[in-house]
Design a protein around this motif. Structure first.
Motif, short mmCIF file in Angstrom:
data_model
loop_
_atom_site.label_atom_id
_atom_site.label_comp_id
_atom_site.label_asym_id
_atom_site.label_seq_id
_atom_site.Cartn_x
_atom_site.Cartn_y
_atom_site.Cartn_z
N GLY A 95 0.74 -1.08 0.06
CA GLY A 95 -0.03 -0.16 0.02
C GLY A 95 0.82 1.29 0.08
O GLY A 95 0.75 2.38 -0.39
N ALA A 96 2.25 0.88 1.18
CA ALA A 96 2.73 2.67 0.97
C ALA A 96 3.21 2.81 -0.36
O ALA A 96 4.14 3.81 -0.95
N THR A 97 3.71 1.39 -1.41
CA THR A 97 4.31 1.40 -2.35
C THR A 97 2.99 2.17 -3.85
O THR A 97 3.11 3.26 -4.29
N LYS A 98 2.22 1.97 -3.63
CA LYS A 98 0.79 2.42 -3.94
C LYS A 98 0.63 4.14 -4.05
O LYS A 98 0.82 4.88 -5.03
N ALA A 99 0.67 4.43 -3.36
CA ALA A 99 0.66 5.89 -2.21
C ALA A 99 2.23 6.74 -2.84
O ALA A 99 2.12 7.90 -3.28
N ALA A 100 3.22 5.56 -3.18
CA ALA A 100 4.36 6.64 -3.14
C ALA A 100 4.50 6.92 -4.36
O ALA A 100 4.54 8.07 -5.06
N LEU A 101 3.22 5.85 -5.47
CA LEU A 101 3.40 5.96 -6.56
C LEU A 101 2.57 7.68 -7.00
O LEU A 101 2.90 7.88 -7.82
N GLU A 102 1.76 7.72 -6.74
CA GLU A 102 0.39 8.12 -6.92
C GLU A 102 1.61 9.57 -6.76
O GLU A 102 0.54 10.84 -7.63
N PHE A 103 1.60 9.65 -4.78
CA PHE A 103 2.85 10.91 -5.32
C PHE A 103 3.54 11.45 -6.38
O PHE A 103 3.60 12.43 -6.99
N ALA A 104 4.52 10.21 -6.61
CA ALA A 104 5.80 11.15 -7.40
C ALA A 104 4.93 11.18 -8.74
O ALA A 104 4.97 12.25 -9.05
N ARG A 105 3.73 10.83 -8.88
CA ARG A 105 2.78 10.74 -10.10
C ARG A 105 2.23 12.85 -10.20
O ARG A 105 2.18 13.35 -11.01
N LEU A 106 1.71 12.95 -8.88
CA LEU A 106 1.38 14.25 -8.83
C LEU A 106 2.89 15.35 -8.48
O LEU A 106 3.01 16.51 -8.28
#
Length: 151
Positions: A95-106
């Motif tokens: 879950g933290a990896t998925k969230a980190a990806l979302e933040f990076a995309r932003l």
């Protein structure tokens, strides 16, 4: 023949690049706790779990922002220019990896907190609930009493 050396280790040059890159993407519970305790700013801690999980306990000072809400709400809870550290349940959860990806995309600089909430609480660090802040007993397998990792 050595099981360890069956595939030879990388050259020192490749190892430096690999481990430096890992540290650019990861932090750990102890470093997060040290920064929170010292009031270091410039970054925010994001708990990406569900409301029910958050209610069971979370890192004091963390912001609750479930992964599915990041795209819609990140701009309202993350100060411009701040780095983001994400955490979820633990090492068996991505879950933290998925969230980190979302933040990076932003466009946010982002790291994951290794071990997640599981290791935060197992290390006896403060846990916040609606009843206040407590510390759970230290799990001697992750943080032996009286012994500092000193890493």
């Amino acid at each position: 023949m050595s099981a360890v050396l069956q595939v030879p280790p990388a050259s020192a040059e490749l190892a430096v690049a690999h481990f430096a890159a890992r540290l650019a993407f990861e932090t750990d519970c102890s470093d997060v706790a040290a920064d929170l305790g010292a009031g270091v700013d410039g970054w925010v801690l994001i708990d990406t779990r569900s409301q029910e999980s958050w209610d069971q306990g979370h890192v004091p000072g963390a912001i609750h922002l479930p992964t599915r809400e990041i795209a819609a709400r990140a701009a309202t809870v993350v100060p411009a220019g701040a780095a983001v550290v994400t955490y979820c349940w633990g090492p068996a959860c991505n879950g933290a990896t998925k969230a980190a990806l979302e933040f990076a995309r932003l466009g946010h600089p982002v790291k994951e907190m290794l071990g997640g909430f599981e290791y935060w609480s197992r290390e006896g660090l403060p846990v916040e609930t609606a009843d206040g802040v407590t510390r759970r007993p230290v799990d001697p397998l992750v943080a032996p009493r009286g012994v500092a990792c000193a890493c």
